[in-house]
Write a protein that holds these residues in place. Structure first.
Motif, PDB file in Angstrom:
ATOM      1  N   GLU A  23       0.807  -1.226   0.000  1.00 53.47           N
ATOM      2  CA  GLU A  23       0.000   0.000   0.000  1.00 53.47           C
ATOM      3  C   GLU A  23       0.841   1.278   0.000  1.00 53.47           C
ATOM      4  O   GLU A  23       0.490   2.263  -0.651  1.00 53.47           O
ATOM      5  N   LYS A  24       1.948   1.290   0.733  1.00 56.87           N
ATOM      6  CA  LYS A  24       2.744   2.514   0.855  1.00 56.87           C
ATOM      7  C   LYS A  24       3.309   2.954  -0.499  1.00 56.87           C
ATOM      8  O   LYS A  24       3.162   4.115  -0.895  1.00 56.87           O
ATOM      9  N   LYS A  25       3.924   2.036  -1.202  1.00 54.44           N
ATOM     10  CA  LYS A  25       4.498   2.377  -2.504  1.00 54.44           C
ATOM     11  C   LYS A  25       3.401   2.622  -3.537  1.00 54.44           C
ATOM     12  O   LYS A  25       3.523   3.491  -4.399  1.00 54.44           O
ATOM     13  N   TRP A  26       2.309   1.869  -3.407  1.00 53.88           N
ATOM     14  CA  TRP A  26       1.170   2.061  -4.307  1.00 53.88           C
ATOM     15  C   TRP A  26       0.622   3.484  -4.164  1.00 53.88           C
ATOM     16  O   TRP A  26       0.310   4.138  -5.161  1.00 53.88           O
ATOM     17  N   ASN A  27       0.526   3.980  -2.944  1.00 52.55           N
ATOM     18  CA  ASN A  27       0.045   5.341  -2.730  1.00 52.55           C
ATOM     19  C   ASN A  27       0.984   6.380  -3.350  1.00 52.55           C
ATOM     20  O   ASN A  27       0.521   7.406  -3.849  1.00 52.55           O
ATOM     21  N   ARG A  28       2.277   6.115  -3.322  1.00 52.22           N
ATOM     22  CA  ARG A  28       3.213   7.030  -3.978  1.00 52.22           C
ATOM     23  C   ARG A  28       2.960   7.073  -5.485  1.00 52.22           C
ATOM     24  O   ARG A  28       3.015   8.130  -6.106  1.00 52.22           O
ATOM     25  N   ARG A  29       2.673   5.907  -6.033  1.00 46.03           N
ATOM     26  CA  ARG A  29       2.353   5.856  -7.465  1.00 46.03           C
ATOM     27  C   ARG A  29       1.049   6.592  -7.767  1.00 46.03           C
ATOM     28  O   ARG A  29       0.931   7.282  -8.785  1.00 46.03           O
ATOM     29  N   ILE A  30       0.071   6.439  -6.895  1.00 47.89           N
ATOM     30  CA  ILE A  30      -1.214   7.119  -7.097  1.00 47.89           C
ATOM     31  C   ILE A  30      -1.020   8.637  -7.075  1.00 47.89           C
ATOM     32  O   ILE A  30      -1.611   9.366  -7.885  1.00 47.89           O
ATOM     33  N   ARG A  31      -0.192   9.139  -6.178  1.00 49.02           N
ATOM     34  CA  ARG A  31       0.102  10.571  -6.138  1.00 49.02           C
ATOM     35  C   ARG A  31       0.663  11.041  -7.482  1.00 49.02           C
ATOM     36  O   ARG A  31       0.282  12.091  -8.000  1.00 49.02           O
ATOM     37  N   LYS A  32       1.574  10.254  -8.036  1.00 48.70           N
ATOM     38  CA  LYS A  32       2.163  10.587  -9.342  1.00 48.70           C
ATOM     39  C   LYS A  32       1.091  10.608 -10.432  1.00 48.70           C
ATOM     40  O   LYS A  32       1.032  11.533 -11.248  1.00 48.70           O
ATOM     41  N   VAL A  33       0.223   9.603 -10.414  1.00 51.22           N
ATOM     42  CA  VAL A  33      -0.853   9.525 -11.406  1.00 51.22           C
ATOM     43  C   VAL A  33      -1.785  10.725 -11.285  1.00 51.22           C
ATOM     44  O   VAL A  33      -2.196  11.320 -12.288  1.00 51.22           O
ATOM     45  N   PHE A  34      -2.140  11.100 -10.061  1.00 48.19           N
ATOM     46  CA  PHE A  34      -3.031  12.242  -9.868  1.00 48.19           C
ATOM     47  C   PHE A  34      -2.418  13.524 -10.429  1.00 48.19           C
ATOM     48  O   PHE A  34      -3.131  14.363 -11.005  1.00 48.19           O
ATOM     49  N   LYS A  35      -1.110  13.700 -10.265  1.00 50.52           N
ATOM     50  CA  LYS A  35      -0.442  14.875 -10.830  1.00 50.52           C
ATOM     51  C   LYS A  35      -0.530  14.876 -12.348  1.00 50.52           C
ATOM     52  O   LYS A  35      -0.769  15.915 -12.980  1.00 50.52           O
ATOM     53  N   ILE A  36      -0.362  13.695 -12.937  1.00 47.84           N
ATOM     54  CA  ILE A  36      -0.463  13.583 -14.408  1.00 47.84           C
ATOM     55  C   ILE A  36      -1.869  13.933 -14.875  1.00 47.84           C
ATOM     56  O   ILE A  36      -2.056  14.709 -15.815  1.00 47.84           O
ATOM     57  N   LEU A  37      -2.880  13.378 -14.215  1.00 48.78           N
ATOM     58  CA  LEU A  37      -4.268  13.626 -14.622  1.00 48.78           C
ATOM     59  C   LEU A  37      -4.615  15.107 -14.517  1.00 48.78           C
ATOM     60  O   LEU A  37      -5.291  15.671 -15.394  1.00 48.78           O
ATOM     61  N   LYS A  38      -4.155  15.728 -13.437  1.00 48.93           N
ATOM     62  CA  LYS A  38      -4.440  17.151 -13.224  1.00 48.93           C
ATOM     63  C   LYS A  38      -3.816  17.991 -14.341  1.00 48.93           C
ATOM     64  O   LYS A  38      -4.438  18.928 -14.862  1.00 48.93           O
ATOM     65  N   THR A  39      -2.586  17.646 -14.732  1.00 48.70           N
ATOM     66  CA  THR A  39      -1.884  18.400 -15.767  1.00 48.70           C
ATOM     67  C   THR A  39      -2.476  18.158 -17.150  1.00 48.70           C
ATOM     68  O   THR A  39      -2.659  19.094 -17.934  1.00 48.70           O
ATOM     69  N   VAL A  40      -2.796  16.902 -17.460  1.00 50.12           N
ATOM     70  CA  VAL A  40      -3.249  16.538 -18.808  1.00 50.12           C
ATOM     71  C   VAL A  40      -4.696  16.950 -19.065  1.00 50.12           C
ATOM     72  O   VAL A  40      -5.026  17.465 -20.137  1.00 50.12           O
ATOM     73  N   PHE A  41      -5.577  16.727 -18.092  1.00 49.59           N
ATOM     74  CA  PHE A  41      -7.009  16.914 -18.340  1.00 49.59           C
ATOM     75  C   PHE A  41      -7.562  18.245 -17.828  1.00 49.59           C
ATOM     76  O   PHE A  41      -8.620  18.671 -18.275  1.00 49.59           O
ATOM     77  N   ASN A  42      -6.881  18.880 -16.899  1.00 44.15           N
ATOM     78  CA  ASN A  42      -7.368  20.159 -16.364  1.00 44.15           C
ATOM     79  C   ASN A  42      -8.847  20.097 -15.992  1.00 44.15           C
ATOM     80  O   ASN A  42      -9.635  20.984 -16.326  1.00 44.15           O
ATOM     81  N   TYR A  43      -9.230  19.039 -15.304  1.00 46.15           N
ATOM     82  CA  TYR A  43     -10.621  18.837 -14.923  1.00 46.15           C
ATOM     83  C   TYR A  43     -11.057  19.879 -13.889  1.00 46.15           C
ATOM     84  O   TYR A  43     -10.245  20.434 -13.149  1.00 46.15           O
ATOM     85  N   ASP A  44     -12.370  20.101 -13.843  1.00 44.86           N
ATOM     86  CA  ASP A  44     -12.927  20.941 -12.776  1.00 44.86           C
ATOM     87  C   ASP A  44     -13.114  20.124 -11.503  1.00 44.86           C
ATOM     88  O   ASP A  44     -13.000  20.668 -10.395  1.00 44.86           O
TER      89      ASP A  44
END
Length: 251
Positions: free
Chosen positions: A177-198
């Motif tokens: 879970e610990k390393k998985w959460n680090r990966r999720i943080r990275k993914v969330f940054k990518i999604l925020k940058t790529v999609f610019n969702y509201d």
């Protein structure tokens, strides 16, 4: 007597890599019964999945329409990919027709994240829905309308691995879970940058494992919330993409 839209009873089904869940909704998306589930069969080929659905809903109250969230890319009721059930079993299977033949009711079949999105979004601006489970599901909606489905899960994200491989169930089991959460943080940054969702909605069974604070425009949603999207599939103004006919080639 013909059923009016306001009186519709809709069988809403969510097919996952580990279980198949179903409930009956009214036209507003309210559950008229608790949803029940059955284990996804192995092998999860079309005939076995249809049999499992028949077993699950055999004692359900009467319903008029069927809505299905499917874990893969679906176009006009025809499955194109099903990575967590078996692509070889499902490629170009007209699952909508199989369900209509088996259940005797009109059916709609869309990607599972798309159906969840219809169930949880506010209908304002660009909203993104992701599911963290066996794989990584995504849906995009603009002002409550489904946009064409993108299989973001199969885009490479790290060292040639796609999102399914990077943050899906198998990765979680392997790295913890610990390393998985680090990966999720990275993914969330990518999604925020790529999609610019509201707004970003996070569903799926593994969303409970997130161990960090979410941004103000992010929210965890439940499967019960998502299955409500089955009702909105039958509201003509909410899902133009699901009814788009495949273009006829011009000569």
């Amino acid at each position: 007597m013909k059923t009016t839209p306001s009186k519709l009873q809709i069988l809403s089904i969510d097919i996952g890599g580990s279980s198949i869940k179903a409930t009956i909704l009214n036209s507003k998306g309210d559950l008229t019964m608790d949803y029940k589930k059955i284990a996804t069969p192995n092998p999860a080929n079309p005939d076995n999945v249809v049999k499992a659905i028949n077993t699950l809903v055999k004692d359900y109250p009467a319903y008029d329409k069927v809505s299905v969230g499917f874990p893969g890319y679906v176009r006009n009721g025809v499955v194109k990919t099903a990575p967590n059930l078996g692509n070889d079993y499902w490629k170009d299977v007209n699952f909508r027709k199989k369900l209509e033949d088996a259940l005797g009711k009109d059916a709609q079949v869309v990607n599972d994240a798309d159906m969840q999105g219809l169930g949880v979004v506010s209908g304002k601006g660009l909203e993104m829905v992701i599911t963290l489970g066996t794989g990584f599901g995504t849906a995009l909606l603009m002002d409550g309308h489904l946009l064409p489905h993108l299989e973001v899960a199969h885009h490479p994200v790290s060292k040639g691995r796609d999102y399914d491989e990077y943050i899906g169930d198998k990765a979680l089991d392997e790295i913890g879970e610990k390393k998985w959460n680090r990966r999720i943080r990275k993914v969330f940054k990518i999604l925020k940058t790529v999609f610019n969702y509201d707004y970003l909605y996070i569903g799926g069974g593994n969303s409970d494992l997130l161990d960090f604070k979410l941004d103000k425009n992010m929210k965890i949603v439940t499967n019960a919330d998502g299955i409500k999207g089955g009702a909105r599939l039958w509201q003509e103004d909410k899902h133009p993409v699901t009814h788009t006919a495949m273009a006829t080639p011009t000569k």
